[in-house]
Structures are given as structure tokens and as C-alpha cells.
Design a protein around this motif. Structure first.
Motif, PDB file in Angstrom:
ATOM      1  N   ALA A 117       0.821  -1.216   0.000  1.00 38.97           N
ATOM      2  CA  ALA A 117       0.000   0.000   0.000  1.00 38.97           C
ATOM      3  C   ALA A 117       0.851   1.261   0.000  1.00 38.97           C
ATOM      4  N   LYS A 151      -4.484   4.281  -7.690  1.00 38.72           N
ATOM      5  CA  LYS A 151      -5.052   4.461  -6.353  1.00 38.72           C
ATOM      6  C   LYS A 151      -6.568   4.295  -6.348  1.00 38.72           C
ATOM      7  N   ASP A 152      -7.247   4.856  -7.352  1.00 41.59           N
ATOM      8  CA  ASP A 152      -8.706   4.748  -7.367  1.00 41.59           C
ATOM      9  C   ASP A 152      -9.178   3.303  -7.473  1.00 41.59           C
ATOM     10  N   GLU A 173      -8.581   1.511  -4.089  1.00 46.96           N
ATOM     11  CA  GLU A 173      -9.571   1.938  -3.094  1.00 46.96           C
ATOM     12  C   GLU A 173     -10.938   1.327  -3.370  1.00 46.96           C
ATOM     13  N   GLU A 174     -11.357   1.329  -4.625  1.00 46.62           N
ATOM     14  CA  GLU A 174     -12.663   0.760  -4.972  1.00 46.62           C
ATOM     15  C   GLU A 174     -12.734  -0.726  -4.658  1.00 46.62           C
ATOM     16  N   GLN A 217     -11.046  -2.142  -2.368  1.00 48.88           N
ATOM     17  CA  GLN A 217     -10.715  -2.255  -0.943  1.00 48.88           C
ATOM     18  C   GLN A 217      -9.546  -3.206  -0.708  1.00 48.88           C
ATOM     19  N   GLU A 262      -6.298  -4.891   0.551  1.00 50.40           N
ATOM     20  CA  GLU A 262      -5.588  -5.024   1.811  1.00 50.40           C
ATOM     21  C   GLU A 262      -4.201  -5.549   1.464  1.00 50.40           C
ATOM     22  N   SER A 315      -9.093  -8.423  -2.960  1.00 48.20           N
ATOM     23  CA  SER A 315      -8.565  -8.459  -1.596  1.00 48.20           C
ATOM     24  C   SER A 315      -8.835  -9.884  -1.123  1.00 48.20           C
TER      25      SER A 315
END
Length: 145
Positions: A14, A100-101, A104-105, A107, A109, A125
Motif C-alpha cells: 500500500a 489508487k482509485d 480503493e474501490e 478495498q 488489503e 482483496s
């Protein structure tokens, strides 16, 4: 058609936003001569689809074949299928910086699952993938699939 099969674990850094495409999938991309990959948010599941660029663009071109480039239908399809993608070039070790988008969408990990889907593969994830697999198993109820 590509032959992305199997499921492989991997990680998401990340801090650097970086992932590494599993070696079996890198081998397929290399065999296809696909120096670039297309990443797009799945329209159906909480994951990212990864396509060899030539295969993805062939799918897009098949969808718009015969349509006028000035038509509303052509423009809508292209907006959805071309305007919302990310084209990346993995380094020699198969690493890419995940937009990044998208991370994030989906999620993301630290633990990921890379799942082959024939023509493309998905990045999940690990927790979302486990939940989806449990849902499919419960839905199957001893079926033949």
C-alpha cells in the motif's frame, strides 16, 4: 484466447501502491506478446479485471463493429470500455503500480488473490475473495460445477 487459470496469492504494498503479477500469469502475458495490460473495475464484483491489451481491445472493437463513430451508442460504449480503464506496463519482474482509485474501490488489503478467468484474470482483496468463494459454495449446494 488467453488461458488464465488457477488462483494465486500475492501482496499489495500500500505504501508504494505496487503489486506483482504472479509468475504463471506473467508467462501467459509474455507468450501472448502482451507488453501492456488493461486494468478495469469489475462491473459485477468487488475486484479488478486485468486483460492483455490486445485481447481487451479486440473485445472492444467487436462491440462497436458496424457502429458509426458519431453515434450515441458508439460513444457510450467507448466511454465505458475505454474511458474508464488504466493501461499499465509491468516491469521485468511483473510489478505495476496499482492506480489508487482502483485499489480503493476494490478495498485492497495487504493480502490479495489473483484468480484466472480464461481470457483475463481478477485481483481481489483476500477477504473479499474468501467471502465470494463461500457465497458460491453455499449457492452450489452440491451441484456439478
Amino acid at each position: 484466447m488467453s488461458e488464465f487459470t488457477g488462483t494465486y496469492g500475492g501482496g499489495f504494498d500500500a505504501k508504494k501502491g505496487r503489486i506483482s503479477v504472479p509468475a504463471p500469469f506473467r508467462a501467459i502475458l509474455s507468450r501472448l506478446g502482451a507488453e501492456e495490460i488493461i486494468l478495469r473495475r469489475s462491473r459485477h464484483l468487488p475486484c479488478i479485471e486485468v486483460w492483455p491489451k490486445p485481447d481487451y481491445m479486440a473485445e472492444v472493437n467487436a462491440r462497436v463493429a458496424g457502429l458509426s463513430k458519431l453515434s450515441a451508442e458508439y460513444q457510450s460504449i467507448m466511454r465505458k470500455l475505454v474511458g474508464r480503464i488504466h493501461t499499465l506496463h509491468p516491469d521485468t519482474e511483473g510489478r505495476v503500480v496499482m492506480p489508487k482509485d482502483l485499489a480503493e474501490e476494490a478495498q485492497f488489503e495487504s493480502e490479495l488473490q489473483f484468480a484466472g478467468r480464461g481470457a483475463y484474470f481478477e485481483i481481489w482483496s483476500a477477504s473479499a475473495y474468501a467471502a465470494e468463494e463461500a457465497r458460491l459454495d453455499a449457492e452450489d449446494e452440491g451441484g456439478d460445477v
